[in-house]
Design an enzyme around this catalytic site. Structure first.
Site, PDB file in Angstrom:
ATOM      1  N   TRP A 168      36.032  36.136  39.531  1.00  0.00           N
ATOM      2  CA  TRP A 168      35.793  36.517  40.928  1.00  0.00           C
ATOM      3  C   TRP A 168      34.501  35.941  41.489  1.00  0.00           C
ATOM      4  O   TRP A 168      34.263  36.014  42.682  1.00  0.00           O
ATOM      5  CB  TRP A 168      35.736  38.051  41.047  1.00  0.00           C
ATOM      6  CG  TRP A 168      34.831  38.662  40.008  1.00  0.00           C
ATOM      7  CD1 TRP A 168      35.215  39.214  38.814  1.00  0.00           C
ATOM      8  CD2 TRP A 168      33.400  38.748  40.033  1.00  0.00           C
ATOM      9  NE1 TRP A 168      34.106  39.630  38.102  1.00  0.00           N
ATOM     10  CE2 TRP A 168      32.981  39.357  38.832  1.00  0.00           C
ATOM     11  CE3 TRP A 168      32.416  38.377  40.960  1.00  0.00           C
ATOM     12  CZ2 TRP A 168      31.641  39.596  38.521  1.00  0.00           C
ATOM     13  CZ3 TRP A 168      31.077  38.602  40.657  1.00  0.00           C
ATOM     14  CH2 TRP A 168      30.698  39.210  39.449  1.00  0.00           C
ATOM     15  N   ASN A 169      33.632  35.381  40.632  1.00  0.00           N
ATOM     16  CA  ASN A 169      32.287  35.076  41.148  1.00  0.00           C
ATOM     17  C   ASN A 169      32.230  33.809  42.004  1.00  0.00           C
ATOM     18  O   ASN A 169      31.394  33.695  42.885  1.00  0.00           O
ATOM     19  CB  ASN A 169      31.242  35.073  40.035  1.00  0.00           C
ATOM     20  CG  ASN A 169      31.478  34.009  39.012  1.00  0.00           C
ATOM     21  OD1 ASN A 169      32.582  33.475  38.891  1.00  0.00           O
ATOM     22  ND2 ASN A 169      30.454  33.671  38.262  1.00  0.00           N
ATOM     23  N   ARG A 177      38.140  23.559  40.658  1.00  0.00           N
ATOM     24  CA  ARG A 177      37.638  22.839  39.480  1.00  0.00           C
ATOM     25  C   ARG A 177      38.751  22.678  38.438  1.00  0.00           C
ATOM     26  O   ARG A 177      38.690  21.827  37.574  1.00  0.00           O
ATOM     27  CB  ARG A 177      36.442  23.610  38.904  1.00  0.00           C
ATOM     28  CG  ARG A 177      35.607  22.827  37.953  1.00  0.00           C
ATOM     29  CD  ARG A 177      34.233  23.437  37.816  1.00  0.00           C
ATOM     30  NE  ARG A 177      34.223  24.533  36.866  1.00  0.00           N
ATOM     31  CZ  ARG A 177      33.115  25.183  36.498  1.00  0.00           C
ATOM     32  NH1 ARG A 177      31.947  24.850  37.010  1.00  0.00           N
ATOM     33  NH2 ARG A 177      33.168  26.161  35.633  1.00  0.00           N
ATOM     34  N   PRO A 193      44.430  34.282  39.819  1.00  0.00           N
ATOM     35  CA  PRO A 193      43.050  34.566  40.249  1.00  0.00           C
ATOM     36  C   PRO A 193      42.589  35.953  39.806  1.00  0.00           C
ATOM     37  O   PRO A 193      43.407  36.800  39.446  1.00  0.00           O
ATOM     38  CB  PRO A 193      43.153  34.503  41.774  1.00  0.00           C
ATOM     39  CG  PRO A 193      44.558  34.915  42.088  1.00  0.00           C
ATOM     40  CD  PRO A 193      45.414  34.465  40.913  1.00  0.00           C
ATOM     41  N   ALA A 194      41.286  36.187  39.888  1.00  0.00           N
ATOM     42  CA  ALA A 194      40.730  37.507  39.567  1.00  0.00           C
ATOM     43  C   ALA A 194      41.207  38.529  40.599  1.00  0.00           C
ATOM     44  O   ALA A 194      41.360  38.217  41.780  1.00  0.00           O
ATOM     45  CB  ALA A 194      39.203  37.443  39.565  1.00  0.00           C
ATOM     46  N   SER A 247      34.884  35.928  30.995  1.00  0.00           N
ATOM     47  CA  SER A 247      33.997  36.457  29.970  1.00  0.00           C
ATOM     48  C   SER A 247      34.379  35.922  28.590  1.00  0.00           C
ATOM     49  O   SER A 247      35.535  35.604  28.322  1.00  0.00           O
ATOM     50  CB  SER A 247      34.072  37.981  29.970  1.00  0.00           C
ATOM     51  OG  SER A 247      35.400  38.380  29.720  1.00  0.00           O
ATOM     52  N   LEU A 269      33.080  30.093  29.452  1.00  0.00           N
ATOM     53  CA  LEU A 269      32.848  31.515  29.193  1.00  0.00           C
ATOM     54  C   LEU A 269      31.460  31.956  29.652  1.00  0.00           C
ATOM     55  O   LEU A 269      30.845  31.314  30.482  1.00  0.00           O
ATOM     56  CB  LEU A 269      33.089  31.785  27.707  1.00  0.00           C
ATOM     57  CG  LEU A 269      34.457  31.275  27.208  1.00  0.00           C
ATOM     58  CD1 LEU A 269      34.636  31.490  25.711  1.00  0.00           C
ATOM     59  CD2 LEU A 269      35.612  31.914  27.973  1.00  0.00           C
ATOM     60  N   CYS A 302      27.585  32.368  36.142  1.00  0.00           N
ATOM     61  CA  CYS A 302      27.464  32.145  34.701  1.00  0.00           C
ATOM     62  C   CYS A 302      26.265  31.245  34.420  1.00  0.00           C
ATOM     63  O   CYS A 302      25.728  31.239  33.328  1.00  0.00           O
ATOM     64  CB  CYS A 302      28.738  31.512  34.165  1.00  0.00           C
ATOM     65  SG  CYS A 302      29.174  30.034  35.073  1.00  0.00           S
ATOM     66  N   GLU A 399      24.454  39.165  29.353  1.00  0.00           N
ATOM     67  CA  GLU A 399      24.487  38.523  30.654  1.00  0.00           C
ATOM     68  C   GLU A 399      24.272  39.601  31.722  1.00  0.00           C
ATOM     69  O   GLU A 399      25.032  40.555  31.806  1.00  0.00           O
ATOM     70  CB  GLU A 399      25.889  37.910  30.789  1.00  0.00           C
ATOM     71  CG  GLU A 399      25.997  36.860  31.810  1.00  0.00           C
ATOM     72  CD  GLU A 399      27.365  36.162  31.765  1.00  0.00           C
ATOM     73  OE1 GLU A 399      28.318  36.693  31.169  1.00  0.00           O
ATOM     74  OE2 GLU A 399      27.459  35.077  32.356  1.00  0.00           O
ATOM     75  N   SER A 459      25.074  22.257  38.780  1.00  0.00           N
ATOM     76  CA  SER A 459      26.496  22.070  39.061  1.00  0.00           C
ATOM     77  C   SER A 459      26.750  20.837  39.923  1.00  0.00           C
ATOM     78  O   SER A 459      26.121  20.672  40.969  1.00  0.00           O
ATOM     79  CB  SER A 459      27.051  23.300  39.775  1.00  0.00           C
ATOM     80  OG  SER A 459      26.782  24.443  39.004  1.00  0.00           O
TER      81      SER A 459
HETATM   82  P1  NAP Z   1      36.877  38.420  33.033  1.00  0.00           P
HETATM   83  O1  NAP Z   1      36.953  39.880  33.059  1.00  0.00           O
HETATM   84  O2  NAP Z   1      36.925  37.732  31.726  1.00  0.00           O
HETATM   85  O3  NAP Z   1      38.051  37.923  33.974  1.00  0.00           O
HETATM   86  C1  NAP Z   1      38.316  36.573  34.211  1.00  0.00           C
HETATM   87  C2  NAP Z   1      39.779  36.402  34.551  1.00  0.00           C
HETATM   88  O4  NAP Z   1      40.578  36.786  33.439  1.00  0.00           O
HETATM   89  C3  NAP Z   1      40.263  37.255  35.712  1.00  0.00           C
HETATM   90  O5  NAP Z   1      41.246  36.550  36.403  1.00  0.00           O
HETATM   91  C4  NAP Z   1      40.843  38.447  35.010  1.00  0.00           C
HETATM   92  O6  NAP Z   1      41.801  39.136  35.783  1.00  0.00           O
HETATM   93  C5  NAP Z   1      41.489  37.804  33.820  1.00  0.00           C
HETATM   94  N1  NAP Z   1      41.689  38.693  32.689  1.00  0.00           N
HETATM   95  C6  NAP Z   1      41.017  39.830  32.373  1.00  0.00           C
HETATM   96  N2  NAP Z   1      41.490  40.343  31.222  1.00  0.00           N
HETATM   97  C7  NAP Z   1      42.484  39.525  30.802  1.00  0.00           C
HETATM   98  C8  NAP Z   1      43.352  39.520  29.678  1.00  0.00           C
HETATM   99  N3  NAP Z   1      43.297  40.456  28.734  1.00  0.00           N
HETATM  100  N4  NAP Z   1      44.240  38.518  29.562  1.00  0.00           N
HETATM  101  C9  NAP Z   1      44.305  37.551  30.502  1.00  0.00           C
HETATM  102  N5  NAP Z   1      43.516  37.500  31.589  1.00  0.00           N
HETATM  103  C10 NAP Z   1      42.602  38.471  31.734  1.00  0.00           C
HETATM  104  O7  NAP Z   1      35.566  37.875  33.713  1.00  0.00           O
HETATM  105  P2  NAP Z   1      34.971  38.281  35.122  1.00  0.00           P
HETATM  106  O8  NAP Z   1      34.260  39.560  34.944  1.00  0.00           O
HETATM  107  O9  NAP Z   1      35.975  38.170  36.177  1.00  0.00           O
HETATM  108  O10 NAP Z   1      33.946  37.070  35.371  1.00  0.00           O
HETATM  109  C11 NAP Z   1      32.656  37.091  34.891  1.00  0.00           C
HETATM  110  C12 NAP Z   1      32.533  36.263  33.635  1.00  0.00           C
HETATM  111  O11 NAP Z   1      32.954  34.917  33.877  1.00  0.00           O
HETATM  112  C13 NAP Z   1      31.115  36.148  33.177  1.00  0.00           C
HETATM  113  O12 NAP Z   1      31.034  36.344  31.797  1.00  0.00           O
HETATM  114  C14 NAP Z   1      30.731  34.725  33.546  1.00  0.00           C
HETATM  115  O13 NAP Z   1      29.698  34.190  32.779  1.00  0.00           O
HETATM  116  C15 NAP Z   1      31.996  34.011  33.365  1.00  0.00           C
HETATM  117  N6  NAP Z   1      31.994  32.741  34.118  1.00  0.00           N
HETATM  118  C16 NAP Z   1      31.887  31.592  33.408  1.00  0.00           C
HETATM  119  C17 NAP Z   1      31.856  30.387  34.062  1.00  0.00           C
HETATM  120  C18 NAP Z   1      31.739  29.119  33.280  1.00  0.00           C
HETATM  121  O14 NAP Z   1      32.065  28.085  33.821  1.00  0.00           O
HETATM  122  N7  NAP Z   1      31.316  29.152  32.038  1.00  0.00           N
HETATM  123  C19 NAP Z   1      31.959  30.344  35.448  1.00  0.00           C
HETATM  124  C20 NAP Z   1      32.064  31.549  36.150  1.00  0.00           C
HETATM  125  C21 NAP Z   1      32.086  32.746  35.449  1.00  0.00           C
HETATM  126  P3  NAP Z   1      41.437  40.551  36.489  1.00  0.00           P
HETATM  127  O15 NAP Z   1      40.464  40.232  37.556  1.00  0.00           O
HETATM  128  O16 NAP Z   1      42.742  41.041  37.001  1.00  0.00           O
HETATM  129  O17 NAP Z   1      40.850  41.431  35.438  1.00  0.00           O
END
Ligand code: NAP
Ligand code: MG
Length: 495
Positions: A168-169, A177, A193-194, A247, A269, A302, A399, A459
């Site tokens: 979502w961020n 991307r 999407p989130a 995550s 991640l 992130c 984080e 970026s």
């Molecule tokens: P998240 O909870 O891991 O969710 C990311 C995506 O995965 C969302 O679309 C989410 O859907 C989905 N999801 C959640 N649980 C799942 C499961 N069990 N199986 C399949 N899909 C699942 O992360 P977030 O809280 O949205 O985002 C924050 C994290 O993203 C941070 O840790 C950040 O560092 C990381 N991030 C990394 C980068 C990079 O390029 N390295 C860039 C941006 C963000 P729902 O929304 O429906 O739960």
């Protein structure tokens, strides 16, 4: 379209902002309701009100989305690269033309301030332009085998149906991307999407339709049952790629799932970026860079600087100036152009940040500015700077994902490297010194996929974005980003 300066009545504004955005599932070029009729609400973090109600995809819908991607796959892979490139170019033009419109939508569902949202839209669009350019430069090689008997011909082919899962961020940029290189490579895709920010993704799906993308090449599947729909799609033998940003915890689960059917994964991640300031840094530019590295997106990135390691000689002055700059930020509704820090995306995110700060205070950190949750509506947390943070405080291990800057002082270059490398993450690091040789030597010793040397922003669609260690596998952007969606095929030829 509403002028942002008049954007005070949230109800009216929200209705205007979301007008024309699809709220159904986008499958095979059509919008439809979920197979069981289920929906979920999307909230405005400024006051928690409901912005829109969106269909929540089921396993059956996930199956239908993969069916649509499969139906479109052969034609899209056979579409000349120039034609694929032209669709991406048109999508780029449309996105840039509508930058303000997209930015308001992002601010409404994510909470980030309008300037950050607009910056994101332009950054997101650049992935479409970059991959429009890359689509016509897909490499291949031909060489003579060392034995001399035959030729070695290597081609890069589209890997197959790609499942794209985004956080979502950065609701627009994390989508483009992935979509940009997937489509450039000749893959068809399903984007999940989130759930906090599905509207931007749905608007992007519609935009590609207008850009002339054939039905079924890109499908958008919002769902509250993320685990179930993603599992359904990854288990489908026709899906050959899983590209995930989110995550580390969810990434690990998805890698295990992908392993069962040997699906190729790209994983962007979590991060825990160190921001290292040496005594010989230019103080003014270090503080300016710190503000960008920490506060872009309200700290919900992130790439956000998560731990400030400042050499002892410069630490008092750096801390004072950073606290002053952070304390001066104006907080409020991100649609107000004078506001510099909006609300966090949801209540849990805000409460997690508050808990980390409270823990640090209990561990002996001093609050230089901010440091407590304000009263009133909305999911706000103030810009916060913490001094004297003990090396092992939890806030340095996790984080933060919010507007909080913990500062730790260090003495030697070796200390800086040891501290910077002291987490399982390795996405990005920032280093400030006027001695460029020192900066490069330290950068090479830091275990992170990216380093900002005298820069608070790394970026760039033309560069390989990604992490080492538990921050991920694979790269997005640059030439590398395209190859994540391609498979090499080697043909041994005699002639
Ligand atoms: P998240 O909870 O891991 O969710 C990311 C995506 O995965 C969302 O679309 C989410 O859907 C989905 N999801 C959640 N649980 C799942 C499961 N069990 N199986 C399949 N899909 C699942 O992360 P977030 O809280 O949205 O985002 C924050 C994290 O993203 C941070 O840790 C950040 O560092 C990381 N991030 C990394 C980068 C990079 O390029 N390295 C860039 C941006 C963000 P729902 O929304 O429906 O739960
Ligand atoms: Mg929301």
């Amino acid at each position: 379209m509403t002028d942002v300066t008049d954007a005070r009545d949230r109800t009216d504004v929200s209705a205007t902002i979301t007008a024309g955005v699809p709220t159904g599932l986008l499958i095979g070029g059509a919008e439809r309701a979920a197979s069981d009729g289920a929906t979920f609400d999307v909230h405005d973090p400024v006051d928690g009100s409901v912005l829109a109600t969106v269909s929540s995809g089921t396993r059956a819908d996930a199956q239908a989305a993969v069916d649509a991607a499969a139906d479109a796959a052969a034609d899209w892979a056979a579409t000349p690269p120039r034609k694929r490139s032209e669709v991406l170019s048109r999508a780029y033009d449309l996105m840039v033309e509508r930058a303000d419109w997209f930015a308001r939508l992002i601010t409404a569902e994510n909470g980030k301030v309008f300037a950050d949202a607009r910056g994101e839209v332009l950054y997101a669009a650049e992935f479409l332009r970059w991959y429009a350019e890359e689509a016509v430069r897909i490499p291949g090689t031909l060489q003579t085998a060392p034995g001399g008997a035959n030729k070695i011909l290597v081609e890069h082919r589209p890997i197959g149906i790609a499942i794209l899962v985004t956080p979502w961020n950065f609701p627009a940029a994390m989508a483009t991307r992935k979509i940009g290189p997937a489509l450039a490579a000749g893959c068809t895709a399903v984007l999940k999407p989130a759930s906090d920010t599905p509207l931007t993704a749905l608007a992007i799906g519609k935009l590609f339709d207008e850009a002339g993308l054939p039905a079924g090449v890109l499908n958008v599947l919002p769902s509250r049952s993320s685990g179930a729909v993603v599992e359904q799609m990854v288990r489908d033998p026709r899906a050959r790629k899983l590209s995930f940003t989110g995550s580390t915890e969810v990434g690990v689960t998805l890698m295990q799932l992908a392993a069962e059917s040997v699906v190729s994964t790209s994983m962007e991640l979590g991060g825990n970026a160190p921001f290292v300031v040496f005594d010989d840094a230019d103080l003014e530019s270090a503080v300016a860079g710190a503000m960008i590295a920490k506060m872009r997106n309200g700290g919900e990135a992130c790439t956000a600087a998560n731990r400030f390691y400042v050499q002892e000689g410069i630490a008092p002055e750096f801390s004072r100036r950073l606290a002053e700059a952070m304390g001066a930020l104006r907080t409020g509704d991100g649609l107000d152009p004078e506001v510099q820090l909006g609300p966090m995306v949801n209540e849990r995110a805000r409460d997690d940040i508050a808990a980390l700060v409270d823990g640090a205070k209990a561990d002996g950190a001093t609050v230089l500015t901010g440091g407590s949750t304000p009263d009133g509506a909305g999911w706000f947390y103030p810009a916060t700077v913490l001094g004297d943070v003990p090396e092992h405080a939890r806030i340095l291990q996790e984080e933060i994902f919010g507007p909080v800057a913990p500062i730790v002082t260090f003495q030697t270059d070796d200390d800086a490297v040891r501290l910077a490398n002291g987490t399982p993450y390795g996405l990005v690091s920032y280093v400030y010194t006027q001695d460029i040789g020192r900066g490069l030597r330290v950068s090479e010793r830091i275990e992170s996929g990216m380093v900002g040397l005298n820069r608070g922003l790394v970026s760039d669609p033309a560069a390989p974005f990604g992490g080492m260690k538990e921050s991920g596998i694979g790269r997005e952007g640059g030439a590398e980003g395209l190859l994540e969606y391609m498979e090499s095929q080697y043909i041994a030829v005699s002639w």
